[in-house]
Design a protein around this motif. Structure first.
Motif, short mmCIF file in Angstrom:
data_model
loop_
_atom_site.label_atom_id
_atom_site.label_comp_id
_atom_site.label_asym_id
_atom_site.label_seq_id
_atom_site.Cartn_x
_atom_site.Cartn_y
_atom_site.Cartn_z
N ALA A 60 -59.74 12.67 -52.88
CA ALA A 60 -59.52 11.57 -53.82
C ALA A 60 -58.70 12.01 -55.02
CB ALA A 60 -60.87 11.01 -54.28
N GLU A 61 -58.67 13.32 -55.29
CA GLU A 61 -57.97 13.78 -56.49
C GLU A 61 -56.49 14.09 -56.21
OE1 GLU A 61 -60.13 15.39 -54.74
OE2 GLU A 61 -59.48 17.45 -54.42
N PRO B 151 -45.39 10.63 -56.11
CA PRO B 151 -45.32 9.82 -57.35
C PRO B 151 -43.97 9.17 -57.57
CG PRO B 151 -46.33 11.97 -57.77
CD PRO B 151 -45.90 11.98 -56.35
N GLU B 152 -42.88 9.91 -57.28
CA GLU B 152 -41.55 9.33 -57.57
C GLU B 152 -41.21 8.17 -56.65
OE1 GLU B 152 -42.23 12.33 -56.34
OE2 GLU B 152 -40.58 13.14 -55.11
N LEU B 153 -41.99 7.97 -55.59
CA LEU B 153 -41.75 6.84 -54.69
C LEU B 153 -42.62 5.62 -55.05
CD1 LEU B 153 -41.61 8.68 -51.24
CD2 LEU B 153 -39.68 7.86 -52.61
N MET B 154 -43.52 5.81 -55.99
CA MET B 154 -44.42 4.70 -56.33
C MET B 154 -43.66 3.60 -57.08
SD MET B 154 -47.85 6.87 -57.22
CE MET B 154 -48.75 5.49 -57.90
N THR B 155 -44.14 2.37 -56.89
CA THR B 155 -43.39 1.21 -57.39
C THR B 155 -43.35 1.12 -58.91
OG1 THR B 155 -45.41 -0.09 -57.11
CG2 THR B 155 -43.76 -0.22 -55.34
N CYS B 156 -44.28 1.79 -59.58
CA CYS B 156 -44.27 1.71 -61.05
C CYS B 156 -43.70 2.97 -61.68
CB CYS B 156 -45.67 1.43 -61.57
SG CYS B 156 -46.87 2.67 -61.11
N TRP C 39 -46.33 2.73 -65.60
CA TRP C 39 -46.66 4.12 -65.26
C TRP C 39 -47.16 4.84 -66.51
CZ3 TRP C 39 -46.93 7.16 -60.97
CH2 TRP C 39 -46.92 8.55 -61.15
N ASP C 40 -46.45 4.66 -67.63
CA ASP C 40 -46.83 5.35 -68.86
C ASP C 40 -48.23 4.94 -69.31
OD1 ASP C 40 -44.33 6.50 -68.84
OD2 ASP C 40 -43.45 5.01 -70.20
N ASP C 41 -48.58 3.68 -69.06
CA ASP C 41 -49.87 3.19 -69.54
C ASP C 41 -51.03 3.57 -68.63
OD1 ASP C 41 -48.57 2.05 -71.65
OD2 ASP C 41 -48.48 0.03 -70.78
N LEU C 42 -50.75 4.00 -67.41
CA LEU C 42 -51.83 4.37 -66.49
C LEU C 42 -52.29 5.80 -66.76
CD1 LEU C 42 -50.49 3.02 -63.04
CD2 LEU C 42 -52.35 2.05 -64.40
N SER C 43 -53.59 6.02 -66.65
CA SER C 43 -54.10 7.40 -66.71
C SER C 43 -53.69 8.13 -65.43
CB SER C 43 -55.63 7.39 -66.83
OG SER C 43 -56.18 6.87 -65.62
N GLU C 44 -53.78 9.46 -65.44
CA GLU C 44 -53.44 10.21 -64.24
C GLU C 44 -54.36 9.81 -63.07
OE1 GLU C 44 -50.95 11.82 -63.50
OE2 GLU C 44 -51.39 13.26 -61.92
N ALA C 45 -55.63 9.59 -63.39
CA ALA C 45 -56.57 9.18 -62.33
C ALA C 45 -56.18 7.82 -61.75
CB ALA C 45 -57.99 9.13 -62.90
N ARG D 9 -53.17 6.51 -61.69
CA ARG D 9 -51.94 6.68 -60.89
C ARG D 9 -52.29 7.19 -59.48
NH1 ARG D 9 -48.84 10.13 -65.57
NH2 ARG D 9 -48.37 8.40 -66.97
N ILE D 10 -53.20 8.17 -59.45
CA ILE D 10 -53.58 8.74 -58.15
C ILE D 10 -54.26 7.67 -57.28
CG2 ILE D 10 -55.17 10.38 -57.07
CD1 ILE D 10 -54.41 12.35 -59.35
#
Lengths: 292, 85
Positions: free
Chosen positions: A37-38, A44-49, A55-61, A63-64
């Motif tokens: 899960a971690e 990441p570079e393929l993700m839509t945001c 993206w900036d507003d999401l925590s690393e968790a 985003r994952i």
């Protein structure tokens, strides 16, 4: 040598390669019971945001977590694209328009069936479902001449395959991802290289046929349709249900926000640049016709 | 009386190439008559879902429902009301 004869020769060589490289899909993968899960499941570079304020507003968790749903959505999209292209090829096997391609079509259908199986297995095992396709079945137009209809069909297949292959290449080499994610992408890329080689040959031949028989204006009409298909395909990565599953409160609003972010258009151009250049070189459509 | 809300009308107009800006969209016209092909229907579905923040259930993604504006609204109108409430 005619264009279609050239396609037939290429297809024969690709069939030989396909049969030399055949593998048992049911033994080729070591499916873990669960995935970490971690870890990111989609690069990441393929993700839509990626590269946006979202993206900036999401925590690393967060985003994952979103990457897990984006991976399942991406593989689901592959499943639906494969359903469409298998159907299109089945309609054309052993027909008079493609007498020299039936052997290749058998290999193509067999490989695509395997791809759909391993993509769907990933989705169901780790995501609990295959995301549904947002389309109404049974709407294919039968009003065009066969060469124009086939140009539209094989053009769509080529666009979808090259778009997905862009993702496959990045993810096959991404050490951030679980091994099964890398393996699925690597194996798909290996088979797709043959399908894309065939796709470019057949689309080139169909374009020449359509130009000779139907004229440039009608080919450009198909080109306009394919340019819109590029945008529709890219937009389908921004899956509202996927955002909802990742806990986004207003997934539709976020989808619209992301698609309106100027930087995303540049990402889309980079994803599809080589494909659109190919269609431009053969005179079907160019980058100015795509709503990036 | 309007048979659908302005938001639905706005989404429809974005995809209906043949709908005149100064005239009402014919409820019983087919999507083809309004200028939509299969790709535009895909975009319409996604746009409706984004606009109303809901998911059109897969059993409703049929040629019968997506025959024309009236049949679409008849099918999704009750779901949109639920989503909004």
């Amino acid at each position: 040598m005619s264009s279609m004869q050239r396609v037939s020769d290429v297809a024969s060589r690709l069939s030989e390669l396909s049969r030399q490289n055949r593998y048992d899909p049911y033994a080729a993968f070591d499916w873990p019971d669960s995935l970490p899960a971690e870890m990111y499941w989609l690069s990441p570079e393929l993700m839509t945001c990626h590269g946006t304020s979202v993206w900036d507003d999401l925590s690393e968790a967060a985003r994952i977590t979103l990457s897990h749903h984006e991976a399942v959505s991406f593989f689901s999209l592959n499943v639906h694209l494969i359903r469409e292209l298998i159907g299109a090829v089945v309609e054309r096997i052993y027909t008079t328009r493609y007498p020299g391609l039936s052997e290749f079509f058998h290999d193509f259908i067999a490989e695509e069936n395997v791809h759909a199986w391993f993509f769907a297995t990933f989705c169901r095992r780790y995501g609990g479902k295959v995301y549904s396709a947002r389309l109404v079945p049974g709407q294919a137009s039968a009003t065009q001449a066969a060469c124009l209809r086939d140009l539209a069909v094989f053009g769509r297949i080529l666009i979808a395959e090259e778009l997905c292959d862009h993702f496959n290449v990045v993810m096959a080499a991404d050490q951030q991802l679980p091994a099964i994610c890398r393996q699925i992408n690597r194996m798909h890329h290996q088979d797709e290289a043959r399908h894309i080689a065939f796709g470019r040959q057949v689309v080139r031949a169909l374009t020449e046929e359509a130009l000779a028989e139907e004229g440039a204006e009608k080919v450009h009409d198909v080109g306009g349709y394919l340019a819109r298909y590029v945008a529709t395909c890219i937009h389908s990565f921004y899956n509202r249900e996927m955002y909802s599953d990742a806990g986004i409160v207003k997934p539709g609003a976020m989808r619209r926000q992301l698609l309106a972010t100027p930087g995303r258009a540049a990402v889309h151009r980079q994803m599809m640049g080589r494909t659109v250049d190919f269609f431009s070189r053969i005179g079907v459509f160019d980058a100015t016709q795509v709503q990036w | 009386m309007d048979i659908w809300p302005p938001e639905f009308d706005d989404v429809l107009r974005r995809h209906c190439r043949f709908a005149a800006a100064d005239a009402a969209i014919a409820p019983n016209a087919s999507l083809t008559e309004l200028g939509m092909d299969s790709l535009q229907v895909v975009e319409l579905i996604v746009d409706l879902e984004d606009c109303f923040e809901f998911c059109i259930p897969e059993p409703l993604l049929t040629p019968e429902v997506f025959a024309g504006p009236a049949t679409i609204w008849k099918a999704i109108g009750p779901l949109v009301s639920v989503a909004d409430s």
